[in-house]
Design an enzyme around this catalytic site. Structure first.
Site, PDB file in Angstrom:
ATOM      1  N   HIS A   1       0.810  -1.216   0.000  1.00  0.00           N
ATOM      2  CA  HIS A   1       0.000   0.000   0.000  1.00  0.00           C
ATOM      3  C   HIS A   1       0.844   1.267   0.000  1.00  0.00           C
ATOM      4  O   HIS A   1       0.304   2.373  -0.092  1.00  0.00           O
ATOM      5  CB  HIS A   1      -0.982  -0.002   1.184  1.00  0.00           C
ATOM      6  CG  HIS A   1      -0.373   0.243   2.523  1.00  0.00           C
ATOM      7  ND1 HIS A   1       0.122  -0.759   3.324  1.00  0.00           N
ATOM      8  CD2 HIS A   1      -0.200   1.392   3.225  1.00  0.00           C
ATOM      9  CE1 HIS A   1       0.564  -0.238   4.459  1.00  0.00           C
ATOM     10  NE2 HIS A   1       0.384   1.056   4.426  1.00  0.00           N
TER      11      HIS A   1
ATOM     12  N   ASP B   1       0.236  -7.572   1.401  1.00  0.00           N
ATOM     13  CA  ASP B   1       0.659  -6.192   1.634  1.00  0.00           C
ATOM     14  C   ASP B   1       2.183  -6.068   1.561  1.00  0.00           C
ATOM     15  O   ASP B   1       2.817  -5.465   2.429  1.00  0.00           O
ATOM     16  CB  ASP B   1       0.134  -5.658   2.971  1.00  0.00           C
ATOM     17  CG  ASP B   1       0.191  -4.124   3.034  1.00  0.00           C
ATOM     18  OD1 ASP B   1       0.399  -3.499   1.973  1.00  0.00           O
ATOM     19  OD2 ASP B   1       0.047  -3.559   4.130  1.00  0.00           O
TER      20      ASP B   1
ATOM     21  N   GLY C   1       3.201   6.708   9.632  1.00  0.00           N
ATOM     22  CA  GLY C   1       4.633   6.949   9.531  1.00  0.00           C
ATOM     23  C   GLY C   1       5.440   5.681   9.613  1.00  0.00           C
ATOM     24  O   GLY C   1       6.623   5.660   9.283  1.00  0.00           O
TER      25      GLY C   1
ATOM     26  N   SER D   1       4.503   2.543   8.155  1.00  0.00           N
ATOM     27  CA  SER D   1       4.258   1.554   7.111  1.00  0.00           C
ATOM     28  C   SER D   1       5.501   1.238   6.282  1.00  0.00           C
ATOM     29  O   SER D   1       6.275   2.122   5.929  1.00  0.00           O
ATOM     30  CB  SER D   1       3.163   2.038   6.163  1.00  0.00           C
ATOM     31  OG  SER D   1       1.902   1.718   6.660  1.00  0.00           O
TER      32      SER D   1
ATOM     33  N   SER E   1       2.719  -3.471   8.244  1.00  0.00           N
ATOM     34  CA  SER E   1       1.518  -3.321   7.436  1.00  0.00           C
ATOM     35  C   SER E   1       0.569  -2.288   8.039  1.00  0.00           C
ATOM     36  O   SER E   1       0.119  -1.378   7.360  1.00  0.00           O
ATOM     37  CB  SER E   1       0.796  -4.669   7.303  1.00  0.00           C
ATOM     38  OG  SER E   1      -0.430  -4.536   6.620  1.00  0.00           O
TER      39      SER E   1
END
Length: 270
Positions: A116, A146, A224, A226, A241
């Protein structure tokens, strides 16, 4: 109406009505993809974490559907994917995430991050928010995990097989798995924080889709974080994730296993 006819009418009606209120209630399968929930199983049954968006009536129905086969636990805040960064990279438009782990296949260098955090395969990511310094090109994405793989195109930026721990670098020499109860560390813009793994093979239902096979930890996370790294010593364990709560109020976080992505993409630390 004669008794025989009354009995026949009751029998016919029974074909269309549940025998009990419990039979009319939704089964567990009806809740499996419910946004705001995370699911995992262990030797004690099925566990479901619910965030603040799940209505109390739904939680009651979920508990009833579980019966004595597991438990429902509440997680503070809202389950969400996180975007921003430290040791950042950027999409065009300024969205910021973290490099998870540097890796390579032969002489070609890559990094692992969250799906993402990137655009479509073939899109460029940048080293700066104004998108003037190309960093790499997205080569593979796996939405159900992800995870994503980005091939470095910038030859001037150092790419150590290490994690920034503010200050200094912690070397990463392998990707691997860790058991429930293992102490692990996450590094990101909200700080370097440690906690324990509480569950494996978790399915998380974010508002925009489900992700499977995740690692659940007691480490707080927030926007912040991910794409960033979860590690134990010199072993890369997971890629951030999302999570619920914050590092102010407390919370939990979820990670896609690094060893799964590295194996599927044919890359590893160096």
């Amino acid at each position: 109406m004669r008794p025989a006819r009354i009995l026949a009418a009751v029998a016919a009606l029974a074909l269309f009505l549940p025998a009990t209120a419990a039979a009319a209630a939704p089964g567990l399968a009806a809740y499996r993809s419910l946004p705001g929930t995370a699911w995992w199983s262990d030797g004690h049954g099925t566990h479901v974490a619910v965030d603040d968006t799940v209505p109390a009536t739904t939680v009651s129905g979920l508990r009833a559907a579980l019966g004595g086969r597991g438990q429902v636990v509440h997680e503070k805040g809202v389950l969400r994917r996180h975007i921003a960064g430290a040791d950042p990279f950027f999409q065009a438009g300024g969205f910021r995430c973290l490099v998870g782990f540097n890796a390579r296949a032969g002489s070609t260098f890559y990094f692992l991050t969250s799906r993402h955090c990137v655009g479509a395969v073939g899109s460029t990511v940048y080293a700066d928010a104004s998108a003037t310094v190309p960093l790499g090109v997205v080569t593979t994405v796996t939405p159900g995990w992800d995870t994503a793989l980005v091939r470095y195109t910038n030859t001037t930026i150092a790419k150590p097989s290490a994690v920034n721990i503010y200050p200094g670098l912690a070397p990463i020499t392998s990707f691997g798995t860790r058991a429930v109860g293992t102490r692990v560390t996450r590094s990101g813009p909200s700080g370097v924080r440690s906690g324990t793994i509480t569950a494996l093979n978790v399915t998380v239902n974010y508002a925009d889709g489900s992700v499977t096979g995740l690692i659940r930890t007691t480490i707080c996370s927030q926007p912040g974080d991910s794409g960033g790294p979860l590690f134990a010593g010199t072993t890369g364990v997971g890629i951030t994730s999302g999570g619920s709560g914050s590092c102010t109020t407390g919370g939990v976080s979820y990670y896609s296993p690094t060893v799964r992505a590295g194996s599927a993409y044919g890359v590893g630390p160096y």
